[in-house]
Write an enzyme that holds these catalytic residues in place. Sequence first.
Site, mmCIF file in Angstrom:
data_model
loop_
_atom_site.group_PDB
_atom_site.id
_atom_site.type_symbol
_atom_site.label_atom_id
_atom_site.label_comp_id
_atom_site.label_asym_id
_atom_site.label_seq_id
_atom_site.Cartn_x
_atom_site.Cartn_y
_atom_site.Cartn_z
ATOM 1 N N CYS A 149 40.825 60.673 38.182
ATOM 2 C CA CYS A 149 42.121 59.985 38.092
ATOM 3 C C CYS A 149 42.233 58.997 39.242
ATOM 4 O O CYS A 149 41.471 59.065 40.211
ATOM 5 C CB CYS A 149 43.301 60.960 38.105
ATOM 6 S SG CYS A 149 43.619 61.716 39.696
ATOM 7 N N CYS A 178 42.353 60.215 42.876
ATOM 8 C CA CYS A 178 41.068 60.544 43.505
ATOM 9 C C CYS A 178 40.500 59.321 44.229
ATOM 10 O O CYS A 178 39.989 59.415 45.344
ATOM 11 C CB CYS A 178 40.070 61.011 42.449
ATOM 12 S SG CYS A 178 40.527 62.539 41.625
ATOM 13 N N ASP A 190 43.297 24.258 18.552
ATOM 14 C CA ASP A 190 42.786 22.886 18.590
ATOM 15 C C ASP A 190 41.974 22.699 17.307
ATOM 16 O O ASP A 190 41.390 23.657 16.798
ATOM 17 C CB ASP A 190 41.909 22.716 19.829
ATOM 18 C CG ASP A 190 41.242 21.348 19.866
ATOM 19 O OD1 ASP A 190 41.916 20.376 19.533
ATOM 20 O OD2 ASP A 190 40.048 21.293 20.213
ATOM 21 N N CYS A 219 7.991 21.002 49.611
ATOM 22 C CA CYS A 219 6.991 21.985 49.200
ATOM 23 C C CYS A 219 7.370 23.350 49.757
ATOM 24 O O CYS A 219 8.185 23.439 50.678
ATOM 25 C CB CYS A 219 5.590 21.580 49.674
ATOM 26 S SG CYS A 219 5.384 21.725 51.457
ATOM 27 N N CYS A 252 7.458 23.935 53.563
ATOM 28 C CA CYS A 252 8.659 23.504 54.291
ATOM 29 C C CYS A 252 9.651 24.658 54.399
ATOM 30 O O CYS A 252 10.262 24.889 55.447
ATOM 31 C CB CYS A 252 9.335 22.331 53.582
ATOM 32 S SG CYS A 252 8.354 20.830 53.503
#
Length: 804
Positions: free
Chosen positions: A115, A118, A498, A42, A45
Amino acid sequence: MIKSPSSGCCSDSCGAEEDRELEIKDAIAGNILEFRVEGMDCPVCAQTLEKSLIKMLGINDAKVNYSTSKMQVVVENEALLESIQKHAQKLGFKATPITQTKKKGQTFNIEGMDCGICAQTLEKYLKTLPTVREVSVNFSTGKMQIVHAMTIEEVMKAVSKSGFKASLVSSSRKQNTNSPVPATKKFNVSSNSMSGILLVLGYFGTIAHIPELISILLYAASVLIGGYKPAKSAYYAVKSKSLDMNVLMTTAAIGAAMIGQWLEAATVVWLFSLGIYLQTKTLDKTRDSIRSLMSLTPPEAWLKIGQDLVRTSVDDISVGDTIVIKPGEKIPLDGEIVSGTSSINQATITGESIPVDKNEGDTVYAGTINENGSLEVKVTKLIEDTTIAKIIQLVEEAQAKKAVTQTIVDRFAKIYTPIVFALAMLTMIVPPMLGLGTWSDWFYKGLELLVIACPCALVISTPVAIVSAIGNAAKNGVLIKGGTFLEVAGTIKAIAFDKTGTLTAGKPKVAKIITLNGSEQEIISVTRTIEEHSQHPIALAIMNYAKANNISSQKADSFKALPGKGAQASIEGIEYFAGKPGLFRELGLFIDLEVQNRIETSQNEGNTIVMVGTKTKLIGIILVADYVREVTVTALKKLKEVGIEQIVMLTGDNEGTARKVASETGVDRYFSELLPEDKVNTVKQLQQDYNVVAMVGDGINDAPALATANLGIAMGGAGTDTAMETADIVLMADNLEKLPHTIKLSRRALRIIKQNIWFAILVKLVALVLIFPGWLTLWMAVMSDTGAALIVILNSMRLMRMKV
């Protein structure tokens, strides 16, 4: 997010609990240990365990979630793991570590990076700070991951010293917290505008023959206002031993001023600031293309409590709760429909424009739209675990992964910049020392070389294109796991598929009914009666056919399943059977040669045989077969159109089935009766013939073949976590509709990357050639650099607008 296990509380305690949750969320130091807890029956707990753990020495905080049976503990030392487990055991619980330690870091959005250099500058600077444990700045996503021992404000201040803006990436409940102040952006724009106005005034002052000192002061003011931010960034770049564009441009501007070229200095600063502003604004659009996905899920939901509906934050909703989605609303969380039917627009997840009908038991995804009909949905995933959240996470991770081309360009840039910088220094010193010209002339040429030493356009040529392409793919229901896979997809020459569940639907349906001693309706009615309680795919196919044709079942009893053979039932006192041919042979029923030939022919064509009759009479045969998806043929045709040379089908089915599907789909070749290891060998053979080969499957089956191929492509990612985690590219929809777009997008991305690289290199070469005859001015050098970078960005952004 760490959630409270409590299902209810008073308003004051709820407020305190929420505040403490946010404090944990923003914890700035320590580690998080995560456990799965057994023995809680519960929410009380969970509260008991949580309160008890908080009192332990060395534990900063803890959160126990009863709904998910998970516990997260913020600890000062990782060695406490065993003590926590023992303490939980004393209280009657078992705590099992889910992961080892998870370092408490934070994610910030970074604005102003134009860039990759930076990003490197910012990263290097932050690493020099003693309060920073780990930091990683990604230019492509504009994000910074940092493990630190500072406040959020201190992190933002440290980032701003480098010339950038940081905002904390937070939960939906705190989405606007610590966001960049709009006034800052206005200041950047206004400073650039003011710098430009002063530059123009200074220039007009020069041509109007006003005192030179006034023009110089106007130019100087233009340089100071427009160059303050780049100069500040340059200071911290030098401090962190980085040679970025701010350093080069600031040096060039100061150098121009030193030799009396005030107009050049002011023009350099203004053009540079304008170029950076335009680049940043343009780059933010590419980054926002993914960030916008986050707004797809609503922040609140209608939570059903008893018979009441309560508007509740999605952060406060737990797994197992029931939410109600009204017509026209976006679905806030992943879940399973427990009541209601509707059509769901799943375009945000799968890229499919046609809504999908959903009934009780079907899965719905956060971010999709409930077209009509009210739905009650049992929540199966928390907000941070939804499919859309995983998509966002995977896409951002993909954008952070460098492509091979990007890695090569970055390495080149690291060599190019120091070489050209050294060449600039030599240009300033050696020629005048040898008496080949004046110091000022060669100093000016050296400054031009400094500007050209900035490799911005070259460095961003690849990542911006990759971010744009991956963003486009994500919006169309395709996850590309990184730049490397994007590049591979663009070079594919052959694709192996597949069969079952990929080219075909993987769901059998009635293909034909052969009447012998009864009508079609009688045969289906009897079979429906026998199979009514079966969940076998063949039985379901017949049931669906009966329902579609309004053929009802009959009154019967004595139902009995015959495992591996079929089923039987008593109808009006007569025993009827439905099953394999072998079942009727065991019953002693004579099957004449003509019927046997028809059975063999049908089996060779890929049909499953269901015979229907009594012990003495065969009334008919039902042919059930898998079917080719409606979009498969179109998709394979489009793959040919985009340049795929060979389309191959791999299947474990017999030759007849393979031949039939191959003829219906139009594949170039097919291989039948293959074991998993045979599929691997076939893929290897294709690689020898075509070099780069992709394998398409469902992400679970044929895993060895998917791993062997140069590119593994999984289908149906929306319903399969395994597919999203394992494949290189994931088609979120359960069909091949988006595969041709993915290949076409990848090939166009490769073309644009090549265009960007060659354009950036060509601009630099032309600028270098024009320097020494004296045809290039300093402001022209700046325009060539910032202009080239902007053109590269805009060219890359074309990928975002590419339509399916």
